[in-house]
Write a protein that holds these residues in place. Structure first.
Motif, short mmCIF file in Angstrom:
data_model
loop_
_atom_site.label_atom_id
_atom_site.label_comp_id
_atom_site.label_asym_id
_atom_site.label_seq_id
_atom_site.Cartn_x
_atom_site.Cartn_y
_atom_site.Cartn_z
N ILE A 51 18.07 68.64 43.08
CA ILE A 51 17.18 69.82 41.96
C ILE A 51 17.25 69.06 41.27
CG2 ILE A 51 16.58 71.79 41.56
CD1 ILE A 51 17.48 72.47 44.41
N ILE A 52 18.57 68.76 40.59
CA ILE A 52 19.11 69.01 39.61
C ILE A 52 18.08 66.96 38.76
CG2 ILE A 52 20.91 67.47 37.07
CD1 ILE A 52 22.56 70.50 39.15
N ASN A 53 18.73 66.40 39.50
CA ASN A 53 17.69 65.36 39.61
C ASN A 53 16.27 65.55 39.12
OD1 ASN A 53 17.20 62.21 39.36
ND2 ASN A 53 16.47 62.42 41.46
N TYR A 54 15.62 66.00 40.14
CA TYR A 54 13.96 65.90 39.76
C TYR A 54 14.03 66.69 38.51
CZ TYR A 54 12.28 64.49 44.59
OH TYR A 54 12.07 63.84 45.34
N ILE A 55 15.05 68.06 38.23
CA ILE A 55 14.21 68.49 36.97
C ILE A 55 14.42 67.96 35.86
CG2 ILE A 55 15.43 70.14 35.78
CD1 ILE A 55 16.04 72.25 37.78
N PHE A 56 15.61 66.80 35.93
CA PHE A 56 15.23 66.01 35.09
C PHE A 56 14.03 64.90 34.85
CE2 PHE A 56 16.81 61.87 33.60
CZ PHE A 56 17.07 61.79 32.73
N THR A 57 13.10 64.48 35.81
CA THR A 57 12.93 63.71 36.54
C THR A 57 11.25 64.75 35.59
OG1 THR A 57 13.54 62.11 37.57
CG2 THR A 57 11.00 62.36 37.57
N ILE A 58 11.39 65.74 35.63
CA ILE A 58 9.59 66.49 35.92
C ILE A 58 10.11 66.41 33.33
CG2 ILE A 58 9.05 68.64 35.53
CD1 ILE A 58 9.08 68.53 38.32
N LYS A 59 11.59 67.25 33.42
CA LYS A 59 11.68 67.04 31.07
C LYS A 59 11.11 65.35 30.78
CE LYS A 59 14.78 70.81 30.82
NZ LYS A 59 14.60 71.33 29.98
N PHE A 60 11.71 64.60 31.84
CA PHE A 60 11.36 63.69 31.23
C PHE A 60 10.41 63.31 30.89
CE2 PHE A 60 10.64 58.28 31.69
CZ PHE A 60 11.29 58.09 30.92
N THR A 91 33.75 68.10 44.62
CA THR A 91 32.85 65.87 44.91
C THR A 91 31.60 65.87 44.99
OG1 THR A 91 34.81 66.47 46.10
CG2 THR A 91 33.60 63.99 46.25
N VAL A 92 31.40 66.46 45.78
CA VAL A 92 29.12 65.95 46.27
C VAL A 92 28.50 66.35 44.90
CG1 VAL A 92 27.50 66.63 47.42
CG2 VAL A 92 29.56 66.81 48.26
N LEU A 93 28.75 67.21 43.87
CA LEU A 93 28.10 67.73 42.29
C LEU A 93 28.88 66.48 41.21
CD1 LEU A 93 28.03 71.58 41.84
CD2 LEU A 93 26.33 69.52 42.02
N PHE A 94 30.14 66.06 42.01
CA PHE A 94 30.73 65.06 40.55
C PHE A 94 29.91 63.61 40.62
CE2 PHE A 94 33.74 61.66 39.82
CZ PHE A 94 33.96 61.76 38.39
N TRP A 95 30.20 63.69 41.43
CA TRP A 95 28.84 62.31 42.13
C TRP A 95 27.67 61.97 41.86
CZ3 TRP A 95 31.73 57.63 42.06
CH2 TRP A 95 33.08 57.93 42.53
N GLY A 96 27.20 63.26 42.30
CA GLY A 96 25.87 63.41 42.27
C GLY A 96 25.15 63.31 41.05
N LEU A 97 26.07 63.62 39.92
CA LEU A 97 25.97 63.55 38.18
C LEU A 97 25.96 62.01 37.55
CD1 LEU A 97 27.12 67.02 37.29
CD2 LEU A 97 24.95 66.53 37.77
N LEU A 98 27.14 62.37 38.71
CA LEU A 98 27.37 60.89 37.82
C LEU A 98 26.24 59.62 37.71
CD1 LEU A 98 29.95 58.95 35.94
CD2 LEU A 98 30.86 58.66 38.61
N VAL A 99 26.21 59.37 39.80
CA VAL A 99 25.39 59.03 40.10
C VAL A 99 23.61 58.80 39.00
CG1 VAL A 99 24.09 57.81 42.00
CG2 VAL A 99 26.11 58.11 42.42
N GLN A 100 22.97 60.41 39.11
CA GLN A 100 22.28 60.03 38.90
C GLN A 100 22.36 59.64 37.27
OE1 GLN A 100 21.42 64.55 37.20
NE2 GLN A 100 19.50 64.01 36.60
N ALA A 101 23.11 59.82 35.59
CA ALA A 101 23.54 59.73 34.95
C ALA A 101 23.33 58.18 34.53
CB ALA A 101 24.28 60.15 33.65
N LEU A 102 24.21 57.40 35.26
CA LEU A 102 24.00 55.48 35.65
C LEU A 102 22.95 55.62 36.18
CD1 LEU A 102 27.54 55.52 37.49
CD2 LEU A 102 26.58 55.20 35.05
#
Length: 167
Positions: free
Chosen positions: A94-103, A151-162
């Motif tokens: 969901i955070i990734n989709y929010i970023f995509t829509i903001k973009f 752990t899932v949130l950490f990897w999710g945010l890191l992978v999203q940024a990269l």
């Protein structure tokens, strides 16, 4: 010298018991989460395609790639999958989709520039600092349920940024 040249000592093991770590996620929860997760992805992708046309279609495909990479990472880092980890996974998507829509909302004309990406990323990730701190703290906890969330949130945010920076 006698110890080095001596015979091998016989090792005897006694098995007292086995310890199995079982997940609290049942087959019904997995099936339900797949259905709900697929429906959410479909609805958001359709929204992006209707609102943003070709760019929405491209970024919907890119978002599915993010989900695939995050799924592989969760699998290969051997995170204990609990119900809370599934919720954290959905939250990361969901955070990734929010970023995509903001973009997509960030550009005014038909061109997507690096400046728009940089500005949207800066604003978005600054607002996510509390979530990042919570993810790191939860990752270092002793309870498996809380650790899996972090752990899932950490990897999710890191992978999203990269992933978003590279793709």
């Amino acid at each position: 010298n006698d110890i080095i040249n001596g015979e091998m000592l016989p090792l005897v093991y006694d098995l007292i018991g086995d310890e199995f770590v079982r997940t609290s996620v049942t087959d019904e929860i997995i099936t339900l989460s797949k259905i709900v997760f697929g429906a959410v992805i479909l609805v958001v992708s359709l929204y992006m395609i209707i609102m943003y046309k070709v760019k929405g279609l491209v970024l919907s495909i890119v978002s599915v790639g993010y989900i695939a990479i995050l799924s592989l990472l969760v699998r290969y880092t051997q995170i204990t999958v609990t119900f809370n980890a599934v919720v954290a996974f959905v939250l990361a998507v969901i955070i990734n989709y929010i970023f995509t829509i903001k973009f997509l909302n960030g550009y005014k004309d038909n061109t997507i520039t690096k400046v728009v990406y940089r500005n949207v990323s800066k604003e978005f990730y600054i607002s996510l600092v509390p979530v990042m701190i919570i993810a790191v703290i939860f990752t270092c906890m002793n309870a498996v349920v809380i650790t899996s969330i972090g752990t899932v949130l950490f990897w999710g945010l890191l992978v999203q940024a990269l992933y978003n920076a590279l793709v």
